[in-house]
Write a protein that holds these residues in place. Structure first.
Motif, PDB file in Angstrom:
ATOM      1  N   THR A  94     128.009  22.837  56.328  1.00 21.75           N
ATOM      2  CA  THR A  94     127.470  21.782  55.489  1.00 21.75           C
ATOM      3  C   THR A  94     126.232  22.287  54.782  1.00 21.75           C
ATOM      4  OG1 THR A  94     128.285  20.125  57.023  1.00 21.75           O
ATOM      5  CG2 THR A  94     126.597  19.422  55.491  1.00 21.75           C
ATOM      6  N   THR A  95     126.104  21.898  53.525  1.00 19.00           N
ATOM      7  CA  THR A  95     124.908  22.247  52.772  1.00 19.00           C
ATOM      8  C   THR A  95     123.958  21.070  52.804  1.00 19.00           C
ATOM      9  OG1 THR A  95     125.724  21.382  50.685  1.00 19.00           O
ATOM     10  CG2 THR A  95     126.319  23.660  51.215  1.00 19.00           C
ATOM     11  N   ALA A  96     122.743  21.280  52.342  1.00 23.21           N
ATOM     12  CA  ALA A  96     121.749  20.212  52.307  1.00 23.21           C
ATOM     13  C   ALA A  96     121.860  19.389  51.037  1.00 23.21           C
ATOM     14  CB  ALA A  96     120.351  20.812  52.430  1.00 23.21           C
ATOM     15  N   THR A  97     122.770  19.748  50.139  1.00 21.46           N
ATOM     16  CA  THR A  97     122.881  19.075  48.854  1.00 21.46           C
ATOM     17  C   THR A  97     123.806  17.869  48.955  1.00 21.46           C
ATOM     18  OG1 THR A  97     122.618  21.202  47.755  1.00 21.46           O
ATOM     19  CG2 THR A  97     123.488  19.415  46.427  1.00 21.46           C
ATOM     20  N   ASP A  98     123.365  16.751  48.408  1.00 21.38           N
ATOM     21  CA  ASP A  98     124.209  15.561  48.376  1.00 21.38           C
ATOM     22  C   ASP A  98     125.182  15.655  47.206  1.00 21.38           C
ATOM     23  OD1 ASP A  98     125.193  13.069  49.088  1.00 21.38           O
ATOM     24  OD2 ASP A  98     123.447  11.952  48.391  1.00 21.38           O
ATOM     25  N   LEU A  99     126.249  14.916  47.300  1.00 22.51           N
ATOM     26  CA  LEU A  99     127.255  14.834  46.252  1.00 22.51           C
ATOM     27  C   LEU A  99     126.628  14.271  44.987  1.00 22.51           C
ATOM     28  CD1 LEU A  99     130.365  14.955  45.613  1.00 22.51           C
ATOM     29  CD2 LEU A  99     130.430  12.569  46.351  1.00 22.51           C
ATOM     30  N   ARG A 100     126.896  14.935  43.873  1.00 21.49           N
ATOM     31  CA  ARG A 100     126.397  14.482  42.566  1.00 21.49           C
ATOM     32  C   ARG A 100     127.582  14.239  41.647  1.00 21.49           C
ATOM     33  NH1 ARG A 100     123.275  19.950  42.553  1.00 21.49           N
ATOM     34  NH2 ARG A 100     125.393  20.321  43.223  1.00 21.49           N
ATOM     35  N   ALA A 101     127.341  13.530  40.560  1.00 22.21           N
ATOM     36  CA  ALA A 101     128.413  13.231  39.605  1.00 22.21           C
ATOM     37  C   ALA A 101     129.074  14.512  39.120  1.00 22.21           C
ATOM     38  CB  ALA A 101     127.864  12.422  38.432  1.00 22.21           C
ATOM     39  N   THR A 140     135.360  18.706  43.574  1.00 21.66           N
ATOM     40  CA  THR A 140     135.610  18.212  44.922  1.00 21.66           C
ATOM     41  C   THR A 140     136.991  17.574  45.013  1.00 21.66           C
ATOM     42  OG1 THR A 140     133.252  17.873  45.279  1.00 21.66           O
ATOM     43  CG2 THR A 140     134.756  16.649  46.724  1.00 21.66           C
ATOM     44  N   LEU A 141     137.333  16.774  44.024  1.00 24.01           N
ATOM     45  CA  LEU A 141     138.642  16.116  44.037  1.00 24.01           C
ATOM     46  C   LEU A 141     139.787  17.098  43.801  1.00 24.01           C
ATOM     47  CD1 LEU A 141     137.715  12.792  42.243  1.00 24.01           C
ATOM     48  CD2 LEU A 141     138.311  13.096  44.655  1.00 24.01           C
ATOM     49  N   VAL A 142     139.559  18.117  42.987  1.00 27.32           N
ATOM     50  CA  VAL A 142     140.585  19.148  42.803  1.00 27.32           C
ATOM     51  C   VAL A 142     140.863  19.834  44.144  1.00 27.32           C
ATOM     52  CG1 VAL A 142     141.061  21.404  41.750  1.00 27.32           C
ATOM     53  CG2 VAL A 142     140.217  19.508  40.337  1.00 27.32           C
ATOM     54  N   ALA A 143     139.798  20.180  44.866  1.00 27.69           N
ATOM     55  CA  ALA A 143     139.966  20.813  46.186  1.00 27.69           C
ATOM     56  C   ALA A 143     140.649  19.862  47.164  1.00 27.69           C
ATOM     57  CB  ALA A 143     138.606  21.250  46.727  1.00 27.69           C
ATOM     58  N   PHE A 144     140.264  18.601  47.130  1.00 28.45           N
ATOM     59  CA  PHE A 144     140.850  17.594  48.012  1.00 28.45           C
ATOM     60  C   PHE A 144     142.353  17.457  47.769  1.00 28.45           C
ATOM     61  CE2 PHE A 144     141.684  12.850  48.254  1.00 28.45           C
ATOM     62  CZ  PHE A 144     141.914  12.824  49.616  1.00 28.45           C
ATOM     63  N   GLU A 179     137.225  13.383  54.165  1.00 30.78           N
ATOM     64  CA  GLU A 179     135.988  13.570  54.940  1.00 30.78           C
ATOM     65  C   GLU A 179     135.738  15.048  55.238  1.00 30.78           C
ATOM     66  OE1 GLU A 179     136.402  10.862  58.282  1.00 30.78           O
ATOM     67  OE2 GLU A 179     135.126   9.429  57.214  1.00 30.78           O
ATOM     68  N   ALA A 180     136.773  15.790  55.576  1.00 33.12           N
ATOM     69  CA  ALA A 180     136.611  17.222  55.870  1.00 33.12           C
ATOM     70  C   ALA A 180     136.147  17.986  54.631  1.00 33.12           C
ATOM     71  CB  ALA A 180     137.918  17.802  56.401  1.00 33.12           C
ATOM     72  N   ILE A 181     136.720  17.674  53.487  1.00 31.73           N
ATOM     73  CA  ILE A 181     136.306  18.330  52.235  1.00 31.73           C
ATOM     74  C   ILE A 181     134.842  18.004  51.938  1.00 31.73           C
ATOM     75  CG2 ILE A 181     136.621  18.264  49.715  1.00 31.73           C
ATOM     76  CD1 ILE A 181     138.825  19.894  51.021  1.00 31.73           C
ATOM     77  N   LEU A 182     134.472  16.740  52.062  1.00 31.10           N
ATOM     78  CA  LEU A 182     133.092  16.338  51.788  1.00 31.10           C
ATOM     79  C   LEU A 182     132.123  16.977  52.784  1.00 31.10           C
ATOM     80  CD1 LEU A 182     133.646  12.582  50.923  1.00 31.10           C
ATOM     81  CD2 LEU A 182     132.936  14.395  49.342  1.00 31.10           C
ATOM     82  N   ASP A 183     132.467  16.934  54.064  1.00 26.67           N
ATOM     83  CA  ASP A 183     131.569  17.487  55.087  1.00 26.67           C
ATOM     84  C   ASP A 183     131.367  18.991  54.928  1.00 26.67           C
ATOM     85  OD1 ASP A 183     131.164  14.999  56.220  1.00 26.67           O
ATOM     86  OD2 ASP A 183     132.627  15.295  57.823  1.00 26.67           O
ATOM     87  N   ALA A 184     132.361  19.683  54.416  1.00 25.99           N
ATOM     88  CA  ALA A 184     132.249  21.130  54.223  1.00 25.99           C
ATOM     89  C   ALA A 184     131.355  21.489  53.035  1.00 25.99           C
ATOM     90  CB  ALA A 184     133.634  21.735  54.016  1.00 25.99           C
ATOM     91  N   ARG A 185     131.113  20.500  52.154  1.00 21.87           N
ATOM     92  CA  ARG A 185     130.392  20.805  50.911  1.00 21.87           C
ATOM     93  C   ARG A 185     129.044  20.104  50.762  1.00 21.87           C
ATOM     94  NH1 ARG A 185     134.262  21.700  46.132  1.00 21.87           N
ATOM     95  NH2 ARG A 185     135.968  22.799  47.135  1.00 21.87           N
TER      96      ARG A 185
END
Length: 129
Positions: free
Chosen positions: A2-9, A15-19, A86-92
């Motif tokens: 996990t990185t310290a960066t929050d999801l941005r627009a 992110t959705l392409v990877a998902f 959730e796994a995709i988001l948590d990894a990024r």
């Protein structure tokens, strides 16, 4: 990791392409994507999430309708969808917007399952964020 960066627009599209690439490799969900042109469909999905998360107002439509024509959907399908997102988001990412997207995914899954007429895979989960 996990990185310290929050999801941005600006992160939504990649992110959705990877998902969805991950969903296309999931045996349970892959059949639902075999005939769908995800490159053409991705702008609508991005617009949907940008509207929910960042209030862009760019999405119009009914995200539920396509699911009415998907035969055999069950709670297991929605559970895999949520867990994969959730796994995709948590990894990024980590942060309040990331947590809000996860919470919204649970709410969307819950609502769609009820509207499709079967019991959700989990009770409605309300998370602050």
């Amino acid at each position: 990791m996990t990185t310290a960066t929050d999801l941005r627009a600006r992160d939504i599209h990649d992110t959705l392409v990877a998902f969805y690439a991950q969903l296309e490799s999931e045996p349970l969900l892959a059949p639902y994507f075999e005939t769908l042109d995800m490159t053409a469909h991705m702008p609508r999905i991005v617009s949907f999430w940008e509207t929910l998360l960042f209030h862009t107002g760019s999405y119009s439509g009914n995200a539920f309708l396509p699911h009415l024509t998907m035969p055999g959907l069950t709670g297991a399908h929605f559970a895999k969808w949520v867990a994969t997102l959730e796994a995709i988001l948590d990894a990024r990412f980590e942060g309040p917007t990331t947590e809000r997207m996860k919470s919204l995914a649970h709410r969307i899954a819950y609502s769609m399952q009820l509207r499709l007429g079967f019991e959700p895979f989990e009770p409605l989960r309300i998370v602050n964020g």
